[in-house]
Design a protein around this motif. Structure first.
Motif, PDB file in Angstrom:
ATOM      1  N   SER A   1     -68.351  -6.257   1.014  1.00 38.09           N
ATOM      2  CA  SER A   1     -67.870  -6.473   2.376  1.00 38.09           C
ATOM      3  C   SER A   1     -66.526  -7.189   2.432  1.00 38.09           C
ATOM      4  CB  SER A   1     -68.906  -7.261   3.176  1.00 38.09           C
ATOM      5  OG  SER A   1     -69.026  -8.580   2.677  1.00 38.09           O
ATOM      6  N   MET A   2     -66.175  -7.942   1.384  1.00 36.97           N
ATOM      7  CA  MET A   2     -64.921  -8.701   1.435  1.00 36.97           C
ATOM      8  C   MET A   2     -63.830  -8.160   0.521  1.00 36.97           C
ATOM      9  SD  MET A   2     -64.828 -10.274  -1.771  1.00 36.97           S
ATOM     10  CE  MET A   2     -63.696 -11.634  -1.565  1.00 36.97           C
TER      11      MET A   2
ATOM     12  N   PHE B   1     -66.140 -15.025 -13.141  1.00 35.57           N
ATOM     13  CA  PHE B   1     -65.141 -16.031 -13.528  1.00 35.57           C
ATOM     14  C   PHE B   1     -63.766 -15.378 -13.640  1.00 35.57           C
ATOM     15  CE2 PHE B   1     -62.629 -17.908 -16.986  1.00 35.57           C
ATOM     16  CZ  PHE B   1     -62.415 -19.179 -16.476  1.00 35.57           C
ATOM     17  N   LEU B   2     -63.719 -14.181 -14.230  1.00 35.29           N
ATOM     18  CA  LEU B   2     -62.460 -13.457 -14.355  1.00 35.29           C
ATOM     19  C   LEU B   2     -61.906 -13.092 -12.980  1.00 35.29           C
ATOM     20  CD1 LEU B   2     -60.592 -12.325 -16.606  1.00 35.29           C
ATOM     21  CD2 LEU B   2     -61.830 -10.151 -16.387  1.00 35.29           C
ATOM     22  N   MET B   3     -62.778 -12.670 -12.059  1.00 36.70           N
ATOM     23  CA  MET B   3     -62.324 -12.338 -10.706  1.00 36.70           C
ATOM     24  C   MET B   3     -61.737 -13.560  -9.996  1.00 36.70           C
ATOM     25  SD  MET B   3     -62.630  -9.131  -9.995  1.00 36.70           S
ATOM     26  CE  MET B   3     -62.489  -9.162  -8.211  1.00 36.70           C
ATOM     27  N   SER B   4     -62.246 -14.736 -10.326  1.00 39.60           N
ATOM     28  CA  SER B   4     -61.719 -15.957  -9.692  1.00 39.60           C
ATOM     29  C   SER B   4     -60.301 -16.270 -10.144  1.00 39.60           C
ATOM     30  CB  SER B   4     -62.640 -17.145  -9.994  1.00 39.60           C
ATOM     31  OG  SER B   4     -62.499 -17.580 -11.347  1.00 39.60           O
ATOM     32  N   ARG B   5     -59.886 -15.671 -11.266  1.00 43.15           N
ATOM     33  CA  ARG B   5     -58.534 -15.896 -11.784  1.00 43.15           C
ATOM     34  C   ARG B   5     -57.511 -14.901 -11.226  1.00 43.15           C
ATOM     35  NH1 ARG B   5     -58.460 -20.611 -12.702  1.00 43.15           N
ATOM     36  NH2 ARG B   5     -60.239 -20.444 -11.323  1.00 43.15           N
ATOM     37  N   VAL B   6     -57.980 -13.850 -10.561  1.00 43.11           N
ATOM     38  CA  VAL B   6     -57.075 -12.808 -10.048  1.00 43.11           C
ATOM     39  C   VAL B   6     -56.213 -13.376  -8.936  1.00 43.11           C
ATOM     40  CG1 VAL B   6     -56.941 -10.579  -8.870  1.00 43.11           C
ATOM     41  CG2 VAL B   6     -58.650 -10.933 -10.668  1.00 43.11           C
ATOM     42  N   ASP B   7     -54.909 -13.170  -9.042  1.00 44.04           N
ATOM     43  CA  ASP B   7     -53.989 -13.557  -7.968  1.00 44.04           C
ATOM     44  C   ASP B   7     -52.865 -12.536  -7.881  1.00 44.04           C
ATOM     45  OD1 ASP B   7     -52.154 -14.155 -10.020  1.00 44.04           O
ATOM     46  OD2 ASP B   7     -52.701 -16.276 -10.038  1.00 44.04           O
TER      47      ASP B   7
ATOM     48  N   THR C   1     -71.812 -16.825   3.721  1.00 42.03           N
ATOM     49  CA  THR C   1     -71.612 -18.114   4.392  1.00 42.03           C
ATOM     50  C   THR C   1     -70.638 -18.976   3.595  1.00 42.03           C
ATOM     51  OG1 THR C   1     -73.851 -18.018   5.318  1.00 42.03           O
ATOM     52  CG2 THR C   1     -72.764 -20.170   5.289  1.00 42.03           C
ATOM     53  N   VAL C   2     -70.807 -18.972   2.272  1.00 35.39           N
ATOM     54  CA  VAL C   2     -69.879 -19.707   1.400  1.00 35.39           C
ATOM     55  C   VAL C   2     -68.463 -19.172   1.575  1.00 35.39           C
ATOM     56  CG1 VAL C   2     -69.215 -20.064  -1.013  1.00 35.39           C
ATOM     57  CG2 VAL C   2     -71.591 -20.391  -0.315  1.00 35.39           C
ATOM     58  N   LEU C   3     -68.329 -17.844   1.648  1.00 31.62           N
ATOM     59  CA  LEU C   3     -66.997 -17.233   1.792  1.00 31.62           C
ATOM     60  C   LEU C   3     -66.302 -17.699   3.062  1.00 31.62           C
ATOM     61  CD1 LEU C   3     -64.890 -15.183   0.789  1.00 31.62           C
ATOM     62  CD2 LEU C   3     -66.150 -13.408   2.040  1.00 31.62           C
TER      63      LEU C   3
ATOM     64  N   ASP D   1     -61.978 -20.627  -0.265  1.00 28.61           N
ATOM     65  CA  ASP D   1     -61.033 -19.552  -0.585  1.00 28.61           C
ATOM     66  C   ASP D   1     -61.686 -18.556  -1.551  1.00 28.61           C
ATOM     67  OD1 ASP D   1     -60.934 -20.683  -3.167  1.00 28.61           O
ATOM     68  OD2 ASP D   1     -59.118 -21.821  -2.723  1.00 28.61           O
ATOM     69  N   TYR D   2     -60.979 -17.448  -1.813  1.00 25.39           N
ATOM     70  CA  TYR D   2     -61.545 -16.377  -2.635  1.00 25.39           C
ATOM     71  C   TYR D   2     -61.877 -16.852  -4.050  1.00 25.39           C
ATOM     72  CZ  TYR D   2     -60.000 -13.125   1.013  1.00 25.39           C
ATOM     73  OH  TYR D   2     -59.815 -12.461   2.188  1.00 25.39           O
TER      74      TYR D   2
END
Length: 488
Positions: A314-315, A374-380, A438-440, A444-445
């Motif tokens: 969804s996001m 964890f890898l997705m959290s590093r995407v910018d 809810t957390v989202l 932030d992403y």
């Protein structure tokens, strides 16, 4: 065709016929359940809705699915998958038609809330497939059922806008949605006419009670604890509808919902006590015991896998759009790669479980899930888009393979209660989605992906308490004789 005959995906007889009819029934439920999102803008314009009202409809679309999965699991065990799936497909076509031809926000809201019930269809096929396939093919079969059926949401996204344009005019979306209702109604008849609950000569074991049975005092209290997050998720949905969220209901109404949830939980405790109070005075014979701890572990894992999938799907278009400054259309196409992985990943997770064991497969996939998020959290924005897409697809593989591996284990716990167990585990997936979304809304992403990774790590640790299914499970026939069913 006997259960021992080969697994031929291109066959449409015997157990393979049941598998194909089952995944297509599940596919239709997801087309109907997710027919709103692709036509959202048309609905908003036609009914004159505000952005807040649209958000409310999206919340209502999933609100009923948590209790519905538990209830449908009970009904499946009691009345059989054939009747339960057929009735669900037919009955849920009614709110689908109601929404397609709604003339006001209130009508649309009521219809969308009722349509959350069709999201429980998944549970029915889990029991049906487990009746037809032996343990060494069960993971693969359940994976195909779940993965191909789950693709219904992506199919809706691709086909319904085209249908709406083909019909033309501002009512094009109505006819496109109505077609999904017609499909659901017609297939309910096809399903009922062509499916049997078990192969010829096999026994369909039913639980003696509607409330879930446990076989030890420790499991009794663990069951009560594991029910709390489902009620808490419903309370969270009520909070999101209150003035603190989208302001659809008043604070007083929200308070009444909270009180109702507490009352229902107390009633639930009473029912569980009535069914299981005998275990406090006399032990359950060893042959009839099962370990509820297995169910609890699988609940947590499905919270992290399917819960995160629903939230991320969804996001993800908005994430790609904002991170890489893509147009909404391009961002949607890029993000769709995540959902497309379902076609192969979920069956792959089930196949790996069949070949290499349930627990070891889940350990590997859960570790991959944690690393993927964890890898997705590093995407910018500094990442090349193609590399971000590969990271998302890699993460998706572990998420959806993990889902397949979870439901490769669910039917091996206690046959007569497979619907109830699948209902509870499936509901935990929706609980996870509510929690993650809810957390989202609060972080932030990057933090969002890290929190999912953290819950996957928790699932990995809890997995060490799970026991590999082995030996045989015992079920009692009506005449008192015992049937032993291979689980490994």
């Amino acid at each position: 065709m006997s259960l021992s005959s080969g697994f031929n995906l291109f066959s449409f007889s015997g157990k393979m016929k049941i598998l194909h009819l089952s995944w297509f029934a599940f596919f239709i439920t997801f087309v109907v359940w997710f027919n709103f999102a692709p036509l959202l803008q048309a609905v908003k314009s036609s009914l004159g809705l505000t952005t807040e009202e649209i958000k409310t409809l999206l919340i209502l679309n999933v609100a009923l699915t948590i209790p519905a999965r538990v209830l449908i699991g009970m009904l499946t065990d009691r009345y059989g998958p054939r009747l339960t799936y057929s009735v669900l497909l037919a009955v849920c076509s009614i709110p689908c038609f109601m929404f397609a031809f709604a003339e006001s926000y209130v009508q649309a809201a009521i219809a969308r809330f009722a349509l959350g019930f069709i999201g429980a269809g998944f549970v029915i096929g889990i029991r049906l497939v487990s009746e037809w396939f032996p343990h060494n093919e069960l993971g693969t079969a359940e994976g195909i059922y779940g993965g191909w059926g789950n693709f219904g949401s992506a199919a809706a996204a691709f086909t319904l806008p085209t249908l709406a344009v083909a019909f033309g005019g501002e009512d094009g979306w109505r006819y496109a949605m109505a077609i999904t209702g017609v499909l659901s109604l017609l297939f309910s008849m096809v399903f009922y006419a062509n499916v049997t609950d078990t192969p010829k000569g096999a026994t369909y074991f039913k639980p003696k009670n509607t409330a879930m049975e446990v076989t030890s005092t420790g499991d009794f209290f663990l069951l009560l604890i594991m029910k709390v997050p489902m009620y808490a998720a419903l309370a969270l949905l009520a909070w999101k509808l209150s003035p603190n969220g989208v302001n659809m209901i008043s604070s007083q109404t929200c308070g009444l919902i909270y009180a109702g949830l507490v009352a229902f939980y107390c009633f639930d405790i009473l029912q569980v006590w009535k069914v299981n109070k005998h275990i406090f005075s006399e032990p359950v014979p060893e042959i009839h015991r099962y370990n509820f701890k297995q169910v609890a572990v699988l609940n947590v894992l499905y919270f992290a896998t399917f819960g995160s999938e629903l939230a991320v799907v969804s996001m993800l278009p908005l994430f790609f759009s904002e991170t890489f400054e893509l147009t909404p259309v391009v961002a949607g196409m890029v993000a769709s790669a995540y959902a497309f992985m379902n076609l192969m990943s979920r069956p792959g997770g089930g196949w790996l479980s069949d070949k290499f064991g349930r627990k070891s497969t889940l350990l590997i996939l859960t570790a991959g899930l944690a690393f993927g998020y964890f890898l997705m959290s590093r995407v910018d924005s500094q990442w090349p888009v193609w590399l971000a897409v590969i990271a998302a697809m890699g993460c998706s593989f572990f998420v959806q393979s993990g889902e397949g591996a979870v439901f490769a284990a669910v039917p091996l716990i206690k046959r007569r209660m497979t619907g109830q167990i699948a209902g509870m585990t499936g509901a935990y997936g929706n609980v996870g989605a509510v929690c993650y979304l809810t957390v989202l809304s609060l972080v932030d992403y990057s933090t969002f992906f890290m929190i999912i990774a953290a819950t996957a790590v928790l699932g990995f640790v809890i997995l060490f308490f799970m026991e590999e299914p082995s030996g045989k499970m015992a079920e009692v026939n009506d005449d008192g004789s015992v049937t032993l069913i291979d689980v490994a």
